[in-house]
Design an enzyme around this catalytic site. Structure first.
Site, PDB file in Angstrom:
ATOM      1  N   THR A 120     -12.871   1.025  -3.499  1.00  0.00           N
ATOM      2  CA  THR A 120     -12.225   1.374  -2.244  1.00  0.00           C
ATOM      3  C   THR A 120     -13.166   2.157  -1.330  1.00  0.00           C
ATOM      4  OG1 THR A 120     -10.203   2.345  -1.306  1.00  0.00           O
ATOM      5  CG2 THR A 120     -11.251   3.536  -3.137  1.00  0.00           C
ATOM      6  N   GLU A 159      -6.103   5.332  -9.048  1.00  0.00           N
ATOM      7  CA  GLU A 159      -7.393   5.858  -8.598  1.00  0.00           C
ATOM      8  C   GLU A 159      -7.934   6.976  -9.488  1.00  0.00           C
ATOM      9  OE1 GLU A 159      -9.590   6.740  -4.365  1.00  0.00           O
ATOM     10  OE2 GLU A 159      -7.617   5.813  -4.526  1.00  0.00           O
ATOM     11  N   LYS A 206      -9.233   2.259  -9.629  1.00  0.00           N
ATOM     12  CA  LYS A 206      -9.724   2.381  -8.254  1.00  0.00           C
ATOM     13  C   LYS A 206     -10.805   3.457  -8.184  1.00  0.00           C
ATOM     14  CE  LYS A 206      -7.381   2.104  -3.775  1.00  0.00           C
ATOM     15  NZ  LYS A 206      -6.128   2.467  -3.079  1.00  0.00           N
ATOM     16  N   ASP A 235       0.857  -1.188   0.000  1.00  0.00           N
ATOM     17  CA  ASP A 235       0.000   0.000   0.000  1.00  0.00           C
ATOM     18  C   ASP A 235       0.888   1.230   0.000  1.00  0.00           C
ATOM     19  OD1 ASP A 235      -2.398   1.348  -0.002  1.00  0.00           O
ATOM     20  OD2 ASP A 235      -2.686   1.250   2.163  1.00  0.00           O
ATOM     21  N   PHE A 245     -12.149  -1.455   4.415  1.00  0.00           N
ATOM     22  CA  PHE A 245     -11.213  -0.839   5.342  1.00  0.00           C
ATOM     23  C   PHE A 245     -11.380  -1.395   6.755  1.00  0.00           C
ATOM     24  CE2 PHE A 245      -9.680   3.343   3.263  1.00  0.00           C
ATOM     25  CZ  PHE A 245      -9.509   2.694   2.057  1.00  0.00           C
TER      26      PHE A 245
END
Length: 319
Positions: free
Chosen positions: A153, A93, A129, A17, A175
């Site tokens: 996400t 993203e 993303k 990440d 998450f």
């Protein structure tokens, strides 16, 4: 005795990440994920100065480019650098400001894939993303039909995860740590063991549901605060982990057991897909998910603006 990182790699695909190339090289992950905050951090480190200079120089010599276009070219160039160091995929993203616009999100995603393909990168190595708003999920549904894999996400609720699976999304990032953050803020006197944290329980529930219903969507736990959360999710399809926690895992010995899911025989028949009104109602009833989703979108947009300001400053500094 093996390290926890070695053990983890036996049961889950480990994803970095980060956009930090040194960390990616050191920990040898399968994939890597980025977002505007991680991109800004990587750019600010100075390790991508050569990439930035080349992009800005080309823009200065050729036709004028908007900041938005320059950012797209930068994140694709960074993605290409990352892909040279991993065997799998990189997640790139879409601007958070497009999170509530399906058509604009689809257009942006297609543009990013086009830039990757122009740079010689096949779309099979890229995940687009998107924030898991209703509009983001619908955008992913369109993109998946076009052969563009997506990573949804900012997932904080079961409703978001279920809607993604029903839309045929390739991968979701539920998450963990940000869910814990919300509970710590709202329940300051409650203490959780890592394997009983609300975020860990949420990811387990999603993972078990997907396997029980034979959804092919990959579950990738994200947003970890400590290695206890990570080891509690050993066996989840994928886990995306920051360099600091990868370091802790690599420095700690231990043996891990994967989470177990008993698949029903025959497989369960999924319920009717969530409609928009039901999805929005379930989100409305989940204060934590609603607040953290909005907060995450605002945070990514804030860092996107900082990245654009940084590029503008450097562009103006070119002679």
């Amino acid at each position: 005795m093996p390290t926890l990182l070695e053990e983890l790699k036996r049961y889950s695909v480990v994803v970095a990440d980060t956009g930090d190339l040194d960390s990616i090289k050191r920990f040898s992950p399968e994939d890597a994920t980025t977002n505007p905050s991680l991109i800004l951090q990587a750019v600010s480190s100075g390790k991508y100065d050569a990439v930035i200079k080349q992009i800005l120089s080309e823009a200065k010599k050729g036709a004028d480019k908007t900041l938005d276009e320059l950012c797209d070219r930068l994140i694709v160039a960074m993605g290409r650098e990352i892909l040279e160091r991993i065997p799998g995929r990189v997640s790139t993203e879409v601007n958070a400001r497009l999170s509530f616009d399906t058509e604009a999100s689809v257009d942006k995603a297609r543009g990013l894939i086009r830039l990757y393909e122009e740079a010689g990168v096949d779309r099979s190595r890229v995940l687009i993303k998107l924030a898991a708003t209703w509009e983001g999920i619908k955008a992913a549904e369109v993109l998946e039909r076009e052969g563009i894999g997506c990573n949804l996400t900012l997932i904080f609720s079961f409703a978001q995860a279920r809607a993604c699976a029903e839309a045929g999304v390739w991968l979701i990032s539920p998450f963990v740590g940000r869910i814990l953050d919300w509970h710590r803020k709202n329940e300051p006197d409650v203490r959780y063991e890592p394997d009983r944290e609300p975020g860990v329980i949420s990811v387990r529930k999603i993972y078990e549901y997907f396997r029980e219903h034979n959804y092919p969507t990959i579950v990738m736990g994200a947003s970890f605060r400590n290695i206890g959360e990570i080891t509690a999710l050993c066996g989840c399809d994928r886990l995306t982990i920051s360099p600091a926690l990868l370091e802790q895992l690599s420095a700690t010995d231990g043996v891990l057991s994967p989470i177990q899911v008993n698949s029903p025989t025959p497989p369960l028949i999924p319920a009717e897909p969530l409609g928009e009104s039901e999805f929005r109602w379930l989100m409305n009833e989940d204060a934590m998910a609603t607040e953290k989703l909005a907060e995450g979108i605002r945070g990514f947009e804030a860092d996107q603006l900082k990245l654009e300001a940084l590029l503008l400053d450097r562009l103006q500094g070119l002679s």
